[in-house]
Design a protein around this motif. Structure first.
Motif, PDB file in Angstrom:
ATOM      1  N   ALA A   1       0.825  -1.203   0.000  1.00  0.00           N
ATOM      2  CA  ALA A   1       0.000   0.000   0.000  1.00  0.00           C
ATOM      3  C   ALA A   1       0.861   1.256   0.000  1.00  0.00           C
ATOM      4  O   ALA A   1       0.447   2.301  -0.512  1.00  0.00           O
ATOM      5  CB  ALA A   1      -0.933  -0.001   1.207  1.00  0.00           C
ATOM      6  N   GLY A   2       2.065   1.198   0.583  1.00  0.00           N
ATOM      7  CA  GLY A   2       2.946   2.361   0.658  1.00  0.00           C
ATOM      8  C   GLY A   2       4.325   2.089   0.072  1.00  0.00           C
ATOM      9  O   GLY A   2       4.789   0.943   0.039  1.00  0.00           O
ATOM     10  N   TRP A   3       4.982   3.145  -0.367  1.00  0.00           N
ATOM     11  CA  TRP A   3       6.308   3.013  -0.971  1.00  0.00           C
ATOM     12  C   TRP A   3       7.324   2.532   0.063  1.00  0.00           C
ATOM     13  O   TRP A   3       8.222   1.756  -0.248  1.00  0.00           O
ATOM     14  CB  TRP A   3       6.737   4.364  -1.543  1.00  0.00           C
ATOM     15  N   ALA A   4       7.172   2.996   1.305  1.00  0.00           N
ATOM     16  CA  ALA A   4       8.108   2.594   2.358  1.00  0.00           C
ATOM     17  C   ALA A   4       8.039   1.083   2.600  1.00  0.00           C
ATOM     18  O   ALA A   4       9.057   0.431   2.837  1.00  0.00           O
ATOM     19  CB  ALA A   4       7.798   3.343   3.652  1.00  0.00           C
ATOM     20  N   GLY A   5       6.829   0.521   2.532  1.00  0.00           N
ATOM     21  CA  GLY A   5       6.666  -0.926   2.687  1.00  0.00           C
ATOM     22  C   GLY A   5       7.375  -1.694   1.594  1.00  0.00           C
ATOM     23  O   GLY A   5       8.014  -2.731   1.840  1.00  0.00           O
ATOM     24  N   LEU A   6       7.279  -1.196   0.360  1.00  0.00           N
ATOM     25  CA  LEU A   6       7.969  -1.831  -0.766  1.00  0.00           C
ATOM     26  C   LEU A   6       9.477  -1.742  -0.602  1.00  0.00           C
ATOM     27  O   LEU A   6      10.204  -2.722  -0.827  1.00  0.00           O
ATOM     28  CB  LEU A   6       7.550  -1.154  -2.079  1.00  0.00           C
ATOM     29  N   GLN A   7       9.959  -0.559  -0.205  1.00  0.00           N
ATOM     30  CA  GLN A   7      11.400  -0.371  -0.024  1.00  0.00           C
ATOM     31  C   GLN A   7      11.957  -1.340   1.022  1.00  0.00           C
ATOM     32  O   GLN A   7      13.011  -1.955   0.829  1.00  0.00           O
ATOM     33  CB  GLN A   7      11.685   1.068   0.389  1.00  0.00           C
ATOM     34  N   GLN A   8      11.224  -1.519   2.118  1.00  0.00           N
ATOM     35  CA  GLN A   8      11.646  -2.437   3.175  1.00  0.00           C
ATOM     36  C   GLN A   8      11.617  -3.877   2.665  1.00  0.00           C
ATOM     37  O   GLN A   8      12.518  -4.671   2.954  1.00  0.00           O
ATOM     38  CB  GLN A   8      10.735  -2.287   4.391  1.00  0.00           C
ATOM     39  N   HIS A   9      10.568  -4.219   1.883  1.00  0.00           N
ATOM     40  CA  HIS A   9      10.437  -5.578   1.346  1.00  0.00           C
ATOM     41  C   HIS A   9      11.585  -5.924   0.404  1.00  0.00           C
ATOM     42  O   HIS A   9      12.074  -7.059   0.401  1.00  0.00           O
ATOM     43  CB  HIS A   9       9.099  -5.719   0.607  1.00  0.00           C
ATOM     44  N   ARG A  10      12.027  -4.984  -0.388  1.00  0.00           N
ATOM     45  CA  ARG A  10      13.099  -5.243  -1.362  1.00  0.00           C
ATOM     46  C   ARG A  10      14.374  -5.753  -0.691  1.00  0.00           C
ATOM     47  O   ARG A  10      15.168  -6.454  -1.299  1.00  0.00           O
ATOM     48  CB  ARG A  10      13.394  -3.969  -2.157  1.00  0.00           C
ATOM     49  N   ARG A  11      14.543  -5.398   0.556  1.00  0.00           N
ATOM     50  CA  ARG A  11      15.733  -5.845   1.283  1.00  0.00           C
ATOM     51  C   ARG A  11      15.701  -7.337   1.585  1.00  0.00           C
ATOM     52  O   ARG A  11      16.719  -7.914   1.952  1.00  0.00           O
ATOM     53  CB  ARG A  11      15.879  -5.027   2.567  1.00  0.00           C
ATOM     54  N   VAL A  12      14.520  -7.952   1.479  1.00  0.00           N
ATOM     55  CA  VAL A  12      14.422  -9.412   1.620  1.00  0.00           C
ATOM     56  C   VAL A  12      15.194 -10.082   0.499  1.00  0.00           C
ATOM     57  O   VAL A  12      15.895 -11.083   0.698  1.00  0.00           O
ATOM     58  CB  VAL A  12      12.939  -9.870   1.595  1.00  0.00           C
ATOM     59  N   HIS A  13      15.099  -9.515  -0.695  1.00  0.00           N
ATOM     60  CA  HIS A  13      15.787 -10.083  -1.862  1.00  0.00           C
ATOM     61  C   HIS A  13      17.278  -9.727  -1.869  1.00  0.00           C
ATOM     62  O   HIS A  13      18.106 -10.527  -2.306  1.00  0.00           O
ATOM     63  CB  HIS A  13      15.133  -9.570  -3.152  1.00  0.00           C
ATOM     64  N   SER A  14      17.606  -8.552  -1.386  1.00  0.00           N
ATOM     65  CA  SER A  14      19.003  -8.114  -1.435  1.00  0.00           C
ATOM     66  C   SER A  14      19.778  -8.486  -0.179  1.00  0.00           C
ATOM     67  O   SER A  14      20.996  -8.376  -0.153  1.00  0.00           O
ATOM     68  CB  SER A  14      19.059  -6.591  -1.618  1.00  0.00           C
ATOM     69  N   SER A  15      19.050  -8.934   0.891  1.00  0.00           N
ATOM     70  CA  SER A  15      19.658  -9.226   2.198  1.00  0.00           C
ATOM     71  C   SER A  15      20.282  -7.980   2.821  1.00  0.00           C
ATOM     72  O   SER A  15      21.099  -8.062   3.734  1.00  0.00           O
ATOM     73  CB  SER A  15      20.722 -10.332   2.087  1.00  0.00           C
ATOM     74  N   GLU A  16      19.891  -6.798   2.304  1.00  0.00           N
ATOM     75  CA  GLU A  16      20.414  -5.537   2.831  1.00  0.00           C
ATOM     76  C   GLU A  16      19.845  -5.266   4.217  1.00  0.00           C
ATOM     77  O   GLU A  16      18.644  -5.377   4.454  1.00  0.00           O
ATOM     78  CB  GLU A  16      20.044  -4.390   1.879  1.00  0.00           C
ATOM     79  N   ARG A  17      20.720  -4.948   5.153  1.00  0.00           N
ATOM     80  CA  ARG A  17      20.330  -4.595   6.517  1.00  0.00           C
ATOM     81  C   ARG A  17      21.069  -3.305   6.881  1.00  0.00           C
ATOM     82  O   ARG A  17      22.071  -3.316   7.590  1.00  0.00           O
ATOM     83  CB  ARG A  17      20.702  -5.710   7.503  1.00  0.00           C
ATOM     84  N   PRO A  18      20.564  -2.155   6.391  1.00  0.00           N
ATOM     85  CA  PRO A  18      21.340  -0.908   6.543  1.00  0.00           C
ATOM     86  C   PRO A  18      21.301  -0.297   7.937  1.00  0.00           C
ATOM     87  O   PRO A  18      22.078   0.609   8.237  1.00  0.00           O
ATOM     88  CB  PRO A  18      20.662   0.032   5.537  1.00  0.00           C
ATOM     89  N   PHE A  19      20.425  -0.792   8.804  1.00  0.00           N
ATOM     90  CA  PHE A  19      20.307  -0.217  10.145  1.00  0.00           C
ATOM     91  C   PHE A  19      20.922  -1.183  11.155  1.00  0.00           C
ATOM     92  O   PHE A  19      20.381  -2.265  11.389  1.00  0.00           O
ATOM     93  CB  PHE A  19      18.843   0.076  10.476  1.00  0.00           C
ATOM     94  N   THR A  20      22.049  -0.799  11.732  1.00  0.00           N
ATOM     95  CA  THR A  20      22.852  -1.704  12.571  1.00  0.00           C
ATOM     96  C   THR A  20      22.807  -1.296  14.036  1.00  0.00           C
ATOM     97  O   THR A  20      22.944  -0.112  14.369  1.00  0.00           O
ATOM     98  CB  THR A  20      24.316  -1.722  12.086  1.00  0.00           C
ATOM     99  N   CYS A  21      22.658  -2.293  14.914  1.00  0.00           N
ATOM    100  CA  CYS A  21      22.660  -2.055  16.362  1.00  0.00           C
ATOM    101  C   CYS A  21      24.093  -1.823  16.837  1.00  0.00           C
ATOM    102  O   CYS A  21      24.979  -2.638  16.574  1.00  0.00           O
ATOM    103  CB  CYS A  21      22.037  -3.246  17.091  1.00  0.00           C
ATOM    104  N   SER A  22      24.309  -0.736  17.541  1.00  0.00           N
ATOM    105  CA  SER A  22      25.654  -0.387  18.015  1.00  0.00           C
ATOM    106  C   SER A  22      26.110  -1.278  19.174  1.00  0.00           C
ATOM    107  O   SER A  22      27.293  -1.344  19.476  1.00  0.00           O
ATOM    108  CB  SER A  22      25.684   1.085  18.458  1.00  0.00           C
ATOM    109  N   ASP A  23      25.167  -1.974  19.819  1.00  0.00           N
ATOM    110  CA  ASP A  23      25.507  -2.835  20.957  1.00  0.00           C
ATOM    111  C   ASP A  23      25.940  -4.233  20.527  1.00  0.00           C
ATOM    112  O   ASP A  23      26.932  -4.767  21.011  1.00  0.00           O
ATOM    113  CB  ASP A  23      24.321  -2.948  21.917  1.00  0.00           C
TER     114      ASP A  23
END
Length: 521
Positions: free
Chosen positions: A107-129
């Motif tokens: 329904a939203g572009w942000a949802g699609l952008q997040q979903h695309r990372r399933v295919h790319s295995s991209e995890r751009p947000f990293t926990c500092s701990d």
């Protein structure tokens, strides 16, 4: 109209960092803050900073609770018109953003952008701990609360805290008994849409729909994607949640939280009937069935009921013969990981459960509990036919077969029946000639452990069976019985009575069967 169209084409203000162009200078100024990191608009409530006054204005609604944009279909309110527009697609079914890889729509572009990372295995947000990566910043924010312990959403009824507002909203339904998600087929209500979806799958016999999420490694199916994700860690070995005290790792936060109570001895869930404490609500729930007698999980093969689905699952392996947990040392298979863990202590010699009265160690807490009854004299399991008492429910169950004549364990070679599976196993060695138990001194092999133990006394000169009429001693009860004939002819003392006289004990062997050589252990 001509001036308006010209506005679309002319983008005279170009960013000197990335080359992106804008129509108006204020747009370029705002854009430059992406590169500089400048956030000149501060929230007076929480101190959070923003790039534009408009974004600050929207953020302020988090504190005021203002949601000025209402959905005309369901009445739900939202902080921005854009979020309302995306929400309305829930009612219209519109999903204009499609994934070019798998075709899934959002329904939203942000949802699609997040979903695309399933295919790319991209995890751009990293926990500092802990270094774990996430597909979106909200996912990272939720994860960070595991480290900080922050639970900003508190229930006004019971004071319990939650990491997400949605979980709080679902929790509050336990107080109001609201069940807004209703099954159209049977009318049953649920507090969560996911619970309703799982329930609806019970109405269909189609396994692929009943458990639509299949594991590619072992073909096991699951009702929810989250369950499959956790299951996959069995294959990958991933244990992302580590204990800060002992460094032990776990597959889920729930397992970690329950484990941490081992160190704190915390048992926050107390039984209202007996006061016993438990580490988790699920353990308390299962324990409660001890008092109510409830057995909600029934075996479809034999009808036997169980307190938990786990107990039923382990029992079912009696029928299938499945023993998925194998000892890496001797290759023996077991129905459950707990049985394997206890068995493993045979190899390691570990006896972590110690009797406070005599200091004897045991492989499991169950064995210790049974042993303690030797000191207390407790025999809580009574036969309704003859009144005989037993220290274990299993011993009572086997004993009752004397009255019923039941012999549920049958040899597939000769048809002979037995009251215990161990008796059947020993008998089957008559047909196979298998003698798996070796004597470590002379190498002679035996079909039964009791025979091996009696033979061992040949090497150690152990003769625990003393004749009450003379000074002779024997290494087995059978040898003592044969000797008694010298004193009393064919009239023999009862085995139980003779055992008491020869050993000086008040109670005899707890469990014997006809034809077996009895050895003191």
């Amino acid at each position: 109209m001509e001036d308006h169209m010209t506005g679309h084409k002319e983008k005279r203000y170009e960013c000197d960092v990335c080359g992106k162009a804008w129509q108006h200078p204020y747009q370029l100024e705002t854009h430059r803050r992406v590169h500089t990191g400048e956030r000149p608009f501060d929230c007076s409530e929480c101190g959070k900073s923003f790039k534009t006054a408009q974004v600050l204005k929207i953020h302020r609604r988090v504190h005021t609770g203002e949601c000025p944009f209402d959905c005309s279909d369901c009445g739900k309110s939202f902080k921005t018109s854009q979020v309302l527009k995306i929400h309305q697609r829930v009612h219209t079914g519109e999903k204009p953003y499609g994934c070019s890889t798998c075709g899934k729509s959002y329904a939203g572009w942000a949802g699609l952008q997040q979903h695309r990372r399933v295919h790319s295995s991209e995890r751009p947000f990293t926990c500092s701990d802990c270094g774990k990566g996430f597909k979106s910043s909200p996912d990272l924010l939720m994860h960070r609360r595991l480290h900080t312990g922050e639970r900003p959403y508190t229930c006004s009824d019971c004071g319990k805290g939650f990491t997400r507002s949605k979980i709080l909203m679902e929790h509050q339904r336990t107080h109001t008994d609201e069940r807004p998600y209703t099954c159209a087929l049977c009318g049953k209500g649920y507090t969560r849409s996911t619970y309703l979806l799982s329930h609806q799958r019970m109405h269909t016999g189609d396994r692929s729909f009943h458990r639509p999420f299949g594991c590619s490694d072992c073909s096991k199916d699951f009702k929810r994607a989250g369950e499959l994700k956790i299951h996959r860690r069995l294959h990958t070995g991933e244990m992302p949640y580590g204990c800060s005290v002992c460094s032990k790792s776990f597959k889920t936060t729930y397992e970690l939280k329950s484990h941490q109570r081992v160190h704190s001895s915390e048992r926050p869930f107390a039984c209202s009937d007996c006061g016993k404490g438990f580490k988790s609500s699920s353990e308390l729930n299962v324990h409660g069935r001890v008092h109510t007698g409830e057995r909600p999980y029934s075996c479809i093969d034999c009808g036997k009921g169980f307190k938990s689905s786990t107990d039923l699952k382990v029992h079912w392996r009696l029928h299938t013969g499945e023993r998925p947990f194998t000892c890496s040392d001797c290759g023996k298979g077991f129905k459950s990981s707990t049985h394997l863990k206890v068995h493993w202590r045979l190899h390691t010699g570990e006896r972590p459960f110690t009797c406070s009265d005599c200091g004897k160690g045991f492989k499991s807490s169950t064995h210790l509990k049974t042993h303690m009854r030797l000191h207390t004299g407790e025999r809580p399991f009574t036969c309704s036919d003859c009144g005989k008492d037993f220290t274990q429910s299993g011993s009572l169950q086997v004993h009752q077969r004397i009255h019923t004549g039941e012999r549920p364990f049958t040899c597939n070679q000769c048809g002979k029946g037995f009251t215990r599976s161990t008796y059947l196993l020993s008998h089957q060695r008559v047909h196979s000639g298998d003698r798996p138990i070796p004597n470590l001194v002379c190498g002679e092999r035996f079909a039964m452990a009791s025979h091996a133990l009696c033979h061992q006394r040949v090497h150690t000169s152990g003769q625990p069976y003393d004749c009450p009429y003379c000074s002779e001693a024997f290494d087995s009860s059978w040898g003592l019985q044969q000797h008694w004939r010298i004193h009393g002819g064919e009239q023999l003392l009862p085995l139980q009575q003779a055992f008491q006289e020869s050993t000086g004990t008040a109670g005899g062997p707890a469990d014997t069967h006809q034809g077996e050589i009895l050895c003191v252990r």
